[in-house]
Design an enzyme around this catalytic site. Sequence first.
Site: not given
Ligand code: XLS
Length: 442
Positions: A101, A104
């Site tokens: 993200h 991140d």
């Molecule tokens: C949350 C999601 C997230 C997505 C990316 O539950 O799995 O991690 O994969 O935003």
Amino acid sequence: MRYFADVKKPIQFEGPDTRNPLAFRFYDASRKVGGKTMRQHLRFAVAYWHTLRGTGGDPFGGPAIERPWLTGSDPVDTAERTLDAAFEFFTLLGVPFYCFHDRDIAPEGATIAESRQNLERLVKRAARRQRETGVKLLWGTANLFSHPRYTHGAATNPDPRVFAHAAAQVRAALDATRVLGGTGYVFWGGREGYSSLWNTDMAREREQLARFLHMATAYADEIGFRGQFLIEPKPKEPSVHQYDYDAATVLGFLREFDLWDRFALNIEANHATLAGHTFEHEVATAAIAGKLGSLDINRGHPLLGWDTDQFPTDAASAVAAMFWILAQGGLRRGGLNFDAHVRRGSFDTIDLFHAHIGGMDTFARALLVADRMRRDGVLKRFVTQRYAGFRKPMGRRILGGKATLPELEDWAAKQGEPPRVSGREEYLENVLNDYLYATRLD
Ligand code: XLS
Ligand code: NI
Ligand code: NI
């Protein structure tokens, strides 16, 4: 600086008999399976948010894991150290991809411009590390759920000013993903849902979400981003109800809002189970629609009702997923992303290795098993035989849209009561177990 000094060299394949916890038993990157290497089949990716930024928080307590790279008071410095640690980890583990993200890899700034600057700075560094190590970006995404401004949603927020902030973030995240050569871009609707219908205009919110996705594809065309757009379904959490509930819901949404050609699905195991489905149900639903783009591999805990994001260790479910992936001719631009984190109590860096090694071996073994099952054709023959009637003249008339109700009534009367045929479920489960446990895979 070496952050993982207790791992002396990249993890190697040592075969199923090894007792070395820092070795692969099944993941042999260059081993060919049906014309492609394991590395090409499995396309493993590390999830930056969990593996590098995860600190073991849960609904009952904050951070409990200290990472040597998550130190210092300047968030941009910390982000740079984290990036270096990330590429050290990817290289030691031998994964070809990672996913992130925006937030991140780079901290949010005080203004939109500052956030963009931070991101651009870290993207430059990531591009350099990618060149040095050969590790690539599987997909990027924007975190549209952590900041308090997104409490009532991002694209589905009742306030267009919040919508605009989300738009700015997605624009910058798309730029970053393009620069880093990402093969995909994911939308997971973190807060795109509702908590109470009494304060929610659901019709409007779904329209907003569709508009948002159209804007993203238009912008991608403008900047020449050719990656695959993905939607990741999830039924609930953080919202009580999320608009991207499950694969079938998302497929309907894509059709309704004229997004069909631009999106595929990113199926996550734990989201499937939260939706009351099996992982393979979701994988199959996406695959038969030609929309299985990528997978987030993890698992929930059967006794906890939330997205525990544990590392995948369930052999049978991994085999089922690989079976569908092979059936559609592979993951293409997608991959297997470890959207999973170590438990709060597993706070040593070495635990990160054990976790990923186990997940990679689970899926590598699943690939071998699924490939063997496909080549042997046992299940395929069984299913083909089961539907044989639909390949005969009347079956073909039905599927061809020619048969009518009155015609079928006559036909049914002539045929008399059809013989009842067992589905042989238990036998098939035994067959699966033969492959899982008894078949030699070398
Ligand atoms: C949350 C999601 C997230 C997505 C990316 O539950 O799995 O991690 O994969 O935003
Ligand atoms: Ni999830
Ligand atoms: Ni996910």
